[in-house]
Write a protein that holds these residues in place. Sequence first.
Motif, PDB file in Angstrom:
ATOM      1  N   LEU A 222       0.817  -1.213   0.000  1.00 49.05           N
ATOM      2  CA  LEU A 222       0.000   0.000   0.000  1.00 49.05           C
ATOM      3  C   LEU A 222       0.851   1.263   0.000  1.00 49.05           C
ATOM      4  O   LEU A 222       0.431   2.294  -0.529  1.00 49.05           O
ATOM      5  CB  LEU A 222      -0.928  -0.005   1.220  1.00 49.05           C
ATOM      6  CG  LEU A 222      -1.877   1.184   1.381  1.00 49.05           C
ATOM      7  CD1 LEU A 222      -2.874   1.255   0.227  1.00 49.05           C
ATOM      8  CD2 LEU A 222      -2.619   1.092   2.711  1.00 49.05           C
ATOM      9  N   LEU A 223       2.053   1.191   0.568  1.00 56.13           N
ATOM     10  CA  LEU A 223       2.882   2.385   0.746  1.00 56.13           C
ATOM     11  C   LEU A 223       3.141   3.150  -0.558  1.00 56.13           C
ATOM     12  O   LEU A 223       3.029   4.385  -0.577  1.00 56.13           O
ATOM     13  CB  LEU A 223       4.211   1.987   1.407  1.00 56.13           C
ATOM     14  CG  LEU A 223       5.106   3.141   1.857  1.00 56.13           C
ATOM     15  CD1 LEU A 223       4.379   4.027   2.860  1.00 56.13           C
ATOM     16  CD2 LEU A 223       6.394   2.588   2.473  1.00 56.13           C
ATOM     17  N   PRO A 224       3.452   2.481  -1.697  1.00 60.77           N
ATOM     18  CA  PRO A 224       3.687   3.254  -2.930  1.00 60.77           C
ATOM     19  C   PRO A 224       2.448   3.967  -3.453  1.00 60.77           C
ATOM     20  O   PRO A 224       2.557   4.898  -4.250  1.00 60.77           O
ATOM     21  CB  PRO A 224       4.158   2.178  -3.929  1.00 60.77           C
ATOM     22  CG  PRO A 224       4.601   1.017  -3.092  1.00 60.77           C
ATOM     23  CD  PRO A 224       3.718   1.041  -1.890  1.00 60.77           C
ATOM     24  N   ARG A 225       1.249   3.530  -3.022  1.00 62.95           N
ATOM     25  CA  ARG A 225       0.005   4.107  -3.543  1.00 62.95           C
ATOM     26  C   ARG A 225      -0.710   4.989  -2.530  1.00 62.95           C
ATOM     27  O   ARG A 225      -1.844   5.411  -2.759  1.00 62.95           O
ATOM     28  CB  ARG A 225      -0.950   2.983  -3.961  1.00 62.95           C
ATOM     29  CG  ARG A 225      -0.398   2.063  -5.023  1.00 62.95           C
ATOM     30  CD  ARG A 225      -1.427   1.020  -5.458  1.00 62.95           C
ATOM     31  NE  ARG A 225      -1.689   0.028  -4.424  1.00 62.95           N
ATOM     32  CZ  ARG A 225      -2.799  -0.053  -3.698  1.00 62.95           C
ATOM     33  NH1 ARG A 225      -3.779   0.810  -3.889  1.00 62.95           N
ATOM     34  NH2 ARG A 225      -2.955  -0.984  -2.785  1.00 62.95           N
ATOM     35  N   ILE A 226      -0.054   5.280  -1.404  1.00 68.67           N
ATOM     36  CA  ILE A 226      -0.748   5.919  -0.286  1.00 68.67           C
ATOM     37  C   ILE A 226      -1.259   7.312  -0.633  1.00 68.67           C
ATOM     38  O   ILE A 226      -2.234   7.801  -0.059  1.00 68.67           O
ATOM     39  CB  ILE A 226       0.178   5.977   0.952  1.00 68.67           C
ATOM     40  CG1 ILE A 226      -0.626   6.259   2.222  1.00 68.67           C
ATOM     41  CG2 ILE A 226       1.264   7.018   0.764  1.00 68.67           C
ATOM     42  CD1 ILE A 226      -1.520   5.149   2.637  1.00 68.67           C
ATOM     43  N   PHE A 227      -0.610   7.997  -1.609  1.00 73.04           N
ATOM     44  CA  PHE A 227      -1.025   9.352  -1.968  1.00 73.04           C
ATOM     45  C   PHE A 227      -1.936   9.391  -3.201  1.00 73.04           C
ATOM     46  O   PHE A 227      -2.279  10.470  -3.673  1.00 73.04           O
ATOM     47  CB  PHE A 227       0.196  10.236  -2.212  1.00 73.04           C
ATOM     48  CG  PHE A 227       1.015  10.479  -0.973  1.00 73.04           C
ATOM     49  CD1 PHE A 227       0.551  11.314   0.028  1.00 73.04           C
ATOM     50  CD2 PHE A 227       2.241   9.850  -0.809  1.00 73.04           C
ATOM     51  CE1 PHE A 227       1.304  11.535   1.176  1.00 73.04           C
ATOM     52  CE2 PHE A 227       3.004  10.059   0.332  1.00 73.04           C
ATOM     53  CZ  PHE A 227       2.529  10.903   1.332  1.00 73.04           C
ATOM     54  N   GLU A 228      -2.311   8.215  -3.718  1.00 70.61           N
ATOM     55  CA  GLU A 228      -3.231   8.179  -4.846  1.00 70.61           C
ATOM     56  C   GLU A 228      -4.657   8.443  -4.364  1.00 70.61           C
ATOM     57  O   GLU A 228      -5.006   8.107  -3.239  1.00 70.61           O
ATOM     58  CB  GLU A 228      -3.157   6.820  -5.547  1.00 70.61           C
ATOM     59  CG  GLU A 228      -1.824   6.553  -6.216  1.00 70.61           C
ATOM     60  CD  GLU A 228      -1.775   5.178  -6.864  1.00 70.61           C
ATOM     61  OE1 GLU A 228      -2.828   4.499  -6.870  1.00 70.61           O
ATOM     62  OE2 GLU A 228      -0.699   4.796  -7.351  1.00 70.61           O
ATOM     63  N   PRO A 229      -5.513   9.054  -5.215  1.00 71.26           N
ATOM     64  CA  PRO A 229      -6.889   9.345  -4.796  1.00 71.26           C
ATOM     65  C   PRO A 229      -7.646   8.074  -4.418  1.00 71.26           C
ATOM     66  O   PRO A 229      -7.501   7.028  -5.052  1.00 71.26           O
ATOM     67  CB  PRO A 229      -7.521  10.006  -6.033  1.00 71.26           C
ATOM     68  CG  PRO A 229      -6.369  10.469  -6.849  1.00 71.26           C
ATOM     69  CD  PRO A 229      -5.237   9.530  -6.579  1.00 71.26           C
TER      70      PRO A 229
ATOM     71  N   PHE B 253       6.608   6.984   5.274  1.00 70.88           N
ATOM     72  CA  PHE B 253       7.469   5.829   5.538  1.00 70.88           C
ATOM     73  C   PHE B 253       6.842   4.974   6.626  1.00 70.88           C
ATOM     74  O   PHE B 253       6.244   5.484   7.577  1.00 70.88           O
ATOM     75  CB  PHE B 253       8.859   6.274   5.994  1.00 70.88           C
ATOM     76  CG  PHE B 253       9.734   5.133   6.441  1.00 70.88           C
ATOM     77  CD1 PHE B 253      10.343   4.302   5.509  1.00 70.88           C
ATOM     78  CD2 PHE B 253       9.929   4.884   7.792  1.00 70.88           C
ATOM     79  CE1 PHE B 253      11.130   3.238   5.925  1.00 70.88           C
ATOM     80  CE2 PHE B 253      10.721   3.829   8.210  1.00 70.88           C
ATOM     81  CZ  PHE B 253      11.329   2.999   7.271  1.00 70.88           C
ATOM     82  N   SER B 254       6.956   3.674   6.475  1.00 73.07           N
ATOM     83  CA  SER B 254       6.505   2.736   7.503  1.00 73.07           C
ATOM     84  C   SER B 254       7.287   1.441   7.346  1.00 73.07           C
ATOM     85  O   SER B 254       7.567   1.007   6.221  1.00 73.07           O
ATOM     86  CB  SER B 254       5.002   2.454   7.381  1.00 73.07           C
ATOM     87  OG  SER B 254       4.596   1.462   8.312  1.00 73.07           O
ATOM     88  N   GLU B 255       7.648   0.834   8.467  1.00 71.16           N
ATOM     89  CA  GLU B 255       8.330  -0.451   8.433  1.00 71.16           C
ATOM     90  C   GLU B 255       7.368  -1.613   8.221  1.00 71.16           C
ATOM     91  O   GLU B 255       7.796  -2.761   8.154  1.00 71.16           O
ATOM     92  CB  GLU B 255       9.122  -0.649   9.727  1.00 71.16           C
ATOM     93  CG  GLU B 255      10.281   0.331   9.870  1.00 71.16           C
ATOM     94  CD  GLU B 255      11.097   0.073  11.117  1.00 71.16           C
ATOM     95  OE1 GLU B 255      10.687  -0.804  11.918  1.00 71.16           O
ATOM     96  OE2 GLU B 255      12.142   0.724  11.289  1.00 71.16           O
ATOM     97  N   GLY B 256       6.084  -1.306   8.126  1.00 76.66           N
ATOM     98  CA  GLY B 256       5.106  -2.358   7.872  1.00 76.66           C
ATOM     99  C   GLY B 256       3.972  -2.335   8.873  1.00 76.66           C
ATOM    100  O   GLY B 256       3.903  -1.473   9.758  1.00 76.66           O
TER     101      GLY B 256
END
Length: 664
Positions: A472-479, A515-518
């Motif tokens: 999810l992290l790479p898409r967190i800023f997508e609408p 950023f998140s380690e999971g």
Amino acid sequence: MIHPPGSRLSRLAILIGVTVIYFAAGRLGLSFALINSSATSIWPPTGIALGVLLLLGPRAWPAIFVGAFLVNFATAGSLWTSLGIAAGNTAEALLGTWLIQRYATGTECFNRAGDIFKFALLGAGVATTVSATVGVATLVAGGLADSTQFGAIWLTWWLGDASGALIVTPLVVLWYRTLASNAPTTERRTEALLVYLVVAAIGLLVFMWSSHPLVFLCLAPLSWAAFRLSQREVATAIGLLAVIACWATVHETGPFAVSSPHGSLLILQAFMGTLALTMLPMTALVAENRAAVKAAAAGAAELASAIRAKDEFLAMLSHEFRNPLHAISNAAALLQRPTQPGKPQAEQALQILQRQTEHLSRLVEDLLDVTRAMAGRLSMESRPVDLEVTIQQVLDELTAAGRRQHHIVTAYSDPIWALGDPVRLHQVFMNLLENALKYTPSGGTIRILGARDGGEAVINIEDSGIGIAPDLLPRIFEPFTQGERKLDRREGGLGIGLTLARKFIEKQGGRLEAFSEGVGHGAVFTIRLPQAEPPAQSALARSRPATTHSRRILIIEDNEDARRSLCVLLQAVGHEVHEAEDGRSGIEKALRIQPDVTLVDIGLPEIDGYEVARQLKSRAATGKVVALTGYGRPEDRQRATEAGFDEHLVKPATLEQLQRSIGG
């Protein structure tokens, strides 16, 4: 644009038919004219005119002009007032048609959700002000209306035109396109007929047979139609419901028959317009999903993800709008019951109305902001902003709303200044901190740390919450992207807060990263902005203790309900409040009482708010001059600044916003 088929004679016959239909619809609408014989909150001819000019082209305008002239001349108008009103109605249709063709793809505007919002804003919102303004001015000039009634008649006129555009134009355009192309009426005739029957049955139950506030039931069959049928069937179902609701409300039955017949119709039309503006985009989004599915190759993961995100958004949108509407309906029903002064139920109902109205306002503003952001039309100012003060204001608001009591929140103490837009930065920090609170369990910690790094102001917001999954992290800023939610969706939201936050920061020359380690390891959001030097007076201002005392306030507002309610509210918190209902008397009163703060509406009769500000500033007749208006575009704020306003507040303003502006 779809040109009428056949010879010149057949085209003439079509135009005559349009005139007759316009006249008949106008006579029907004016039969509900309660505030003035020429102004009604039910005005389907606007929708007919817009639809006809979109389909047949601007050259069909004589049919609209003749129809408008005849209906007004046959009602109560003179030759000249009827000509003036007809000119305004025709100009409205021509302007609306041009705007929709220029910015919303013309007759294709109901195919995409974004174009539907543009149609609503431009065709139903902007263009309709022309007819309302010209029409009411003509009535006043012709002696058919009192100038003191200008605002009330204008609002009725505009709302009737706007709701007519939202409800009738889709019917005209979508059905004409179907018939002109010889396409089948529907692939699901039986299902469409069943939807209409269910809509009619629920409409009769809600608006005529039941004494309970069951208006939320109308959403069920319309949502069914939105997900199963086409835009045409949804528009037809909304039109059918509008007919039943109007008939019932006129006969003083149903949930909106709560005040005078005129007031009840205004509330009903606002509801029906909102319903159309919710369901039509939802239907378009579903249609877009269907088209995407048909065009996609099997197993296309990226496309499947986009479709799933849209589907989730539709579900979220439905949930987020239904809940506050249901709560508002229940609170309104509670207030209608006989209560004693100070009864707890009444206080609870008022609190519910305030909370849910603010919630709906934020949803709408976020949707508009994300639309502007995607289109690259965001406008920002750039000036030194004290990030410490901004973050503390956000924390104070969260504390006042009871959002912080279950978490341990710590913030840095050193002042850091950055270049940016103070309003947008406040919104960014609010989004990020609300996000941290949502996804951090009770007892968790949230830390806000600030630093300076190579000419940049850096803010880290760290939480000990549920973290962000690696996929999810790479898409967190997508609408419309969100982490996993439970079915109750207790946290709420549409999944666009992080999208807006990044767009706002990037527009101000900065960066926003996550950023998140999971899962289970919390998250960190880092904001980087160009560093700024504090203004020279900032140190003195920061050392000066805050004071709270009564202010002498002048409210210049032509809407009586808005003026009186604001007056009572400010008096209740200890201020000395004076009122004026127009710009001229407002200037005279300001010269006489010398207020500390003057709150000025922009859309005033005779002398508008901009001119009021210019005159007050030129005569040094008052202290602070604040615009309190429904005009909230960047160009409106710029114009207010140029006119001399010290501050610009957009309605509905909260008490906290008012207190900050007043300085009390």
